[in-house]
Write a protein that holds these residues in place. Structure first.
Motif, PDB file in Angstrom:
ATOM      1  N   ASN A 148       0.861  -1.063   0.117  1.00  0.00           N
ATOM      2  CA  ASN A 148       0.010   0.102  -0.056  1.00  0.00           C
ATOM      3  C   ASN A 148       0.771   1.326   0.099  1.00  0.00           C
ATOM      4  N   TYR A 149       1.926   1.265   0.895  1.00  0.00           N
ATOM      5  CA  TYR A 149       2.681   2.571   1.065  1.00  0.00           C
ATOM      6  C   TYR A 149       3.733   2.803   0.403  1.00  0.00           C
ATOM      7  N   HIS A 150       4.208   1.727  -0.293  1.00  0.00           N
ATOM      8  CA  HIS A 150       5.515   1.622  -1.094  1.00  0.00           C
ATOM      9  C   HIS A 150       5.561   1.207  -2.428  1.00  0.00           C
ATOM     10  N   ALA A 151       4.721  -0.002  -2.637  1.00  0.00           N
ATOM     11  CA  ALA A 151       4.982  -0.466  -4.074  1.00  0.00           C
ATOM     12  C   ALA A 151       3.841   0.023  -5.027  1.00  0.00           C
ATOM     13  N   LEU A 152       2.680   0.712  -4.488  1.00  0.00           N
ATOM     14  CA  LEU A 152       1.671   1.108  -5.330  1.00  0.00           C
ATOM     15  C   LEU A 152       1.809   2.683  -5.565  1.00  0.00           C
ATOM     16  N   ARG A 153       2.687   2.853  -6.515  1.00  0.00           N
ATOM     17  CA  ARG A 153       2.995   4.202  -7.062  1.00  0.00           C
ATOM     18  C   ARG A 153       1.955   4.512  -8.270  1.00  0.00           C
ATOM     19  N   PHE A 154       1.628   5.884  -8.316  1.00  0.00           N
ATOM     20  CA  PHE A 154       0.774   6.184  -9.544  1.00  0.00           C
ATOM     21  C   PHE A 154       1.642   6.357 -10.645  1.00  0.00           C
ATOM     22  N   SER A 155       1.278   5.932 -11.918  1.00  0.00           N
ATOM     23  CA  SER A 155       2.083   6.204 -12.970  1.00  0.00           C
ATOM     24  C   SER A 155       2.544   7.637 -13.207  1.00  0.00           C
ATOM     25  N   HIS A 156       3.600   7.684 -13.963  1.00  0.00           N
ATOM     26  CA  HIS A 156       4.365   9.200 -14.134  1.00  0.00           C
ATOM     27  C   HIS A 156       3.470  10.324 -14.526  1.00  0.00           C
ATOM     28  N   PRO A 157       2.516   9.969 -15.408  1.00  0.00           N
ATOM     29  CA  PRO A 157       1.647  11.279 -15.893  1.00  0.00           C
ATOM     30  C   PRO A 157       0.841  11.764 -14.630  1.00  0.00           C
ATOM     31  N   ILE A 158       0.076  10.739 -14.096  1.00  0.00           N
ATOM     32  CA  ILE A 158      -0.758  10.989 -13.087  1.00  0.00           C
ATOM     33  C   ILE A 158      -0.145  11.858 -11.737  1.00  0.00           C
TER      34      ILE A 158
END
Length: 572
Positions: A242-252
Motif C-alpha cells: 500500500n505505502y511503497h509498491a503502489l505508485r501512481f503512473s508518471h503522468p498522474i
C-alpha cells in the motif's frame, strides 16, 4: 461658626463652562470620526444571516493562529506534536522467507478487482497477500472496467507497473501476463469467488485445492475478500504494498504534484476537503437536509437504483452521525477548530448536491476555495478528464500532500488516506464527529461563537488524527495500520545503521530523539482511546450513471447489518 462661603458674581463662570463644553464636544467628534474611519478600514464580520439554517450570535473571525488539540488551545493546527514518537515500519523480519523459496512454479493467481479507484486499491493490496498465502505467482490484477464508473483504464494507466513488480519481488513473484506452456498459453483460468473477509485458512481450504488441480485460478469481485486481522508478517506485507509498491503512473503523479505546488504557492499550507456531498451519496445514505419535497423527490428517485437498499429513517441517521455534514457545517466546524478565513482549501468532490447554492456558505467562510478544475486548465486535465479513476487519483495525491485533510465520510478514499497519513508521520487528519456535531448545529442559534467553538473543539477530541486515537486492532486495517506503526525510539534501536544513514533530512532528527532518550508520552498526554469496533463497514457497489470526471464515490460507509448474508448481497 464657619465663615460664610463667598459667592461668585452671576455669569462669571458661564464662559469657562461653555468653553470647556465646546472643547469636550470637539474632542468627542474627533474620536467618533476616528472610530468611523477604523470601522471603514476593518474587515467586515461574517454575516451568518445569509447562511442556511439557524444563526449564531456574536460571530467574529477567530484568530487563524489559534488551534486545539484535546480540548485545549494550542499554537499549531497543522501537525501533531506526538507524531515524533511514532514511525512507519513495515520491513519483513528474517523469518519471512523470500518469494523464490516458497513460490510454486505451477500456481498462478489472477484477480479481477471491483469498484472505483480506492476500492480496487484494497483489492490489489489483498491480492498480493492472497498470492503469498497460496505460494502462487500473481498476475498483475485487472482493473474493473464495467462497473458504475465505466473507466477503461488498465493497471499500467493508473499505477507504475514495473515499480510494483520490482519492489515486491522478494515478497511475491508477479508477472504481467500468463506465460506460455508447451507453445500455448494456459487455458482459460478457473473462475471462482471467495467469501468476504476470507481468512488464510479459508484460502487454503477453498482456493488452494482448486489451484493445485487447475494451476490457474481467477478470483472475481475481489474487494475486501481478505480478513481484516492477519498475523504480523502478512499485515506488514499489506503495508509494503500500500505505502511503497503502489505508485501512481508518471503522468498522474506529475500532474498531482503540480496541483500541490500551485496550492502551496497560494498559501504555503492548505486544507484538503473530501466533501462527499454528491447526490448519489446522499441518496444512498438516506439522509435528509431540509430541502422539502424537491429533495425528497430527487434523492428518492436515485435511491430506486438500489433495489435491495433498506428504508432508513433520515432523522435517526443524522442523529447517529451516519450522514455527511453539509458544506456549511464543514466550514463552521473548521472555523470552530481555529482555522481562519485566510486558509486555502482544496475540495475533492464530484457534483455537489444543490450546486453553487450549497457551496455558497462554505465559500463565505473560506473564500480561498479551489479544485483541480480551477487550478489546472482544460488542456492540462484533458488526458485524465475522461477517466474517473485518473481524476480520482489526482484528488488522492493532493489530499495526501495537504497539510490537513478533512474526510466528510468514512468511505474507501477517506480510510486509505487516514491510514497513509498515520503511516507517514501522523499528518493532521480530521474526521468530523458527526453524531455530536449534529446536535450542536441544531442548537447553535442559542449560543455565542465562543461557546460554539469551545463545544466544537471538545467534540472533535479524538477525531483529529492524533496517535493512539484508535485502539490497535480496532477499525479497518487500511484506516488503522497499527501493526505497521512503531515507537520511534524502539524502531531506532532495532534499525540497522544503514537505515539510519539514509539520505533523508528527517533521519538526523530521529537520531537526535534517540540520543536524547526522549521518553514515550504518558497516558495523560495521549488522546482518550475510542472504541471504533463498530466502524468495520461493508462495501456497496452502486448502479446507474455518473459523470466520468467525478471523483469516485464510495458507498460503503452508511449501511451496516449484523446479517452477513444481507451484507454480501448489498456489497455485491
Amino acid at each position: 461658626m464657619p465663615p460664610p462661603r463667598r459667592r461668585h458674581p452671576p455669569g462669571r463662570c458661564q464662559p469657562l463652562v461653555a468653553s470647556a463644553l465646546s472643547i469636550l464636544s470637539f474632542a468627542t467628534l474627533l474620536v467618533l470620526i476616528f472610530l468611523a474611519f477604523l470601522s471603514y478600514l476593518a474587515p467586515p464580520l461574517l454575516d451568518h444571516r445569509s447562511l442556511a439554517g439557524a444563526q449564531l450570535r456574536g460571530v467574529s473571525n477567530p484568530p487563524s493562529h489559534l488551534t486545539f488539540v484535546g480540548g485545549r488551545v494550542k499554537n499549531d493546527l497543522w501537525r501533531s506534536k506526538l507524531s515524533k514518537f511514532y514511525v512507519g515500519c513495515s520491513n519483513a523480519s528474517n523469518k519471512f522467507a523470500a518469494a523464490n523459496a516458497v513460490t510454486h512454479r505451477d500456481r498462478y493467481l489472477m484477480i479481477g478487482t471491483s469498484g472505483g479507484l480506492n476500492q480496487q486499491r484494497t483489492g490489489i493490496i489483498d491480492a498480493v497477500v492472497a498470492a503469498r498465502i497460496l505460494n502462487a505467482t500473481l498476475v498483475v490484477p485487472k482493473l474493473d472496467q464495467r462497473s458504475f464508473w465505466k473507466d477503461a483504464s488498465n493497471f499500467g494507466d493508473i499505477f507504475d507497473v514495473d515499480w510494483f513488480i520490482s519492489f515486491l519481488s522478494k515478497d511475491v513473484k508477479i508477472v504481467k501476463a500468463l506465460p506460455k506452456k508447451v507453445g500455448k498459453y494456459f487455458r482459460s483460468p478457473y473462475t471462482m469467488r471467495v467469501p468476504r473477509k476470507c481468512t488464510p485458512r479459508c484460502y487454503q481450504n477453498r482456493v488452494l485445492p482448486v489451484l493445485m488441480k487447475k494451476h490457474v485460478v481467477q478470483l472475481t469481485k475481489f474487494d475486501y475478500r481478505l480478513a481484516n486481522k492477519l498475523e504480523t508478517e502478512m499485515q506488514k506485507l499489506r503495508c509494503r504494498v500500500n505505502y511503497h509498491a503502489l505508485r501512481f503512473s508518471h503522468p498522474i503523479q506529475e500532474m498531482g504534484e503540480k496541483l500541490i505546488r500551485r496550492m502551496k504557492e497560494k498559501g504555503n499550507r492548505f486544507i484538503a476537503l473530501h466533501l462527499r456531498f454528491e447526490p448519489d451519496m446522499l441518496a444512498f445514505s438516506g439522509c435528509y437536509y431540509g430541502g422539502g419535497e424537491k429533495e425528497i423527490r430527487e434523492l428518492g428517485a436515485i435511491r430506486k437504483r438500489w433495489k435491495t437498499l433498506h428504508i432508513s429513517n433520515p432523522d435517526k441517521a443524522r442523529r447517529q452521525g451516519r450522514c455527511p455534514l453539509t458544506p456549511e457545517e464543514v466550514g463552521l466546524m473548521l472555523r470552530g477548530l481555529g482555522y481562519g478565513n485566510d486558509v486555502h482549501i482544496y475540495v475533492a468532490s464530484g457534483e455537489i448536491y444543490g450546486g453553487d447554492e450549497s457551496l455558497a456558505p462554505l465559500k463565505t467562510l473560506f473564500p480561498n476555495f479551489y479544485s483541480k478544475e480551477t487550478l489546472a486548465s482544460k488542456e492540462e486535465l484533458e488526458p485524465f478528464s475522461s477517466f474517473s479513476s485518473r481524476m480520482a487519483a489526482l484528488d488522492f495525491i493532493v489530499c495526501d500532500g495537504s497539510d490537513a485533510f478533512v474526510a466528510n465520510n468514512n468511505g474507501n478514499m477517506a480510510r486509505i488516506l487516514a491510514g497513509r497519513r498515520r503511516y507517514f508521520g501522523h499528518k493532521r487528519t480530521i474526521r468530523p464527529n458527526a453524531k455530536k456535531l449534529y446536535s450542536l448545529f441544531l442548537n447553535r442559534a442559542s449560543m455565542s461563537w465562543d461557546e460554539f467553538a469551545l463545544k466544537v473543539r471538545t467534540h472533535q477530541r479524538g477525531f483529529m488524527g492524533e496517535p493512539k486515537e484508535v485502539r490497535p486492532g480496532r477499525g479497518e486495517f487500511h484506516e488503522n495500520p497499527s501493526t505497521c506503526i512503531c515507537d520511534a525510539a524502539e524502531a531506532a534501536k532495532r534499525a540497522s545503521s544503514a537505515w539510519l544513514n539514509q539520505s533523508n533530512p528527517d533521519d538526523q532528527h530521529k537520531k537526535n530523539i534517540t540520543s536524547k532518550n526522549v521518553g514515550k508520552p504518558t497516558s495523560s498526554d495521549l488522546p482518550e482511546e475510542l472504541d471504533w469496533s463498530e466502524l468495520d463497514y461493508g462495501e456497496y457497489a452502486p448502479l446507474g450513471k455518473s459523470s466520468s470526471n467525478n471523483t469516485e464515490m464510495d458507498y460503503d460507509s452508511f449501511a451496516r447489518t449484523e446479517d452477513s448474508e444481507i451484507e454480501d448481497i448489498l456489497s455485491d
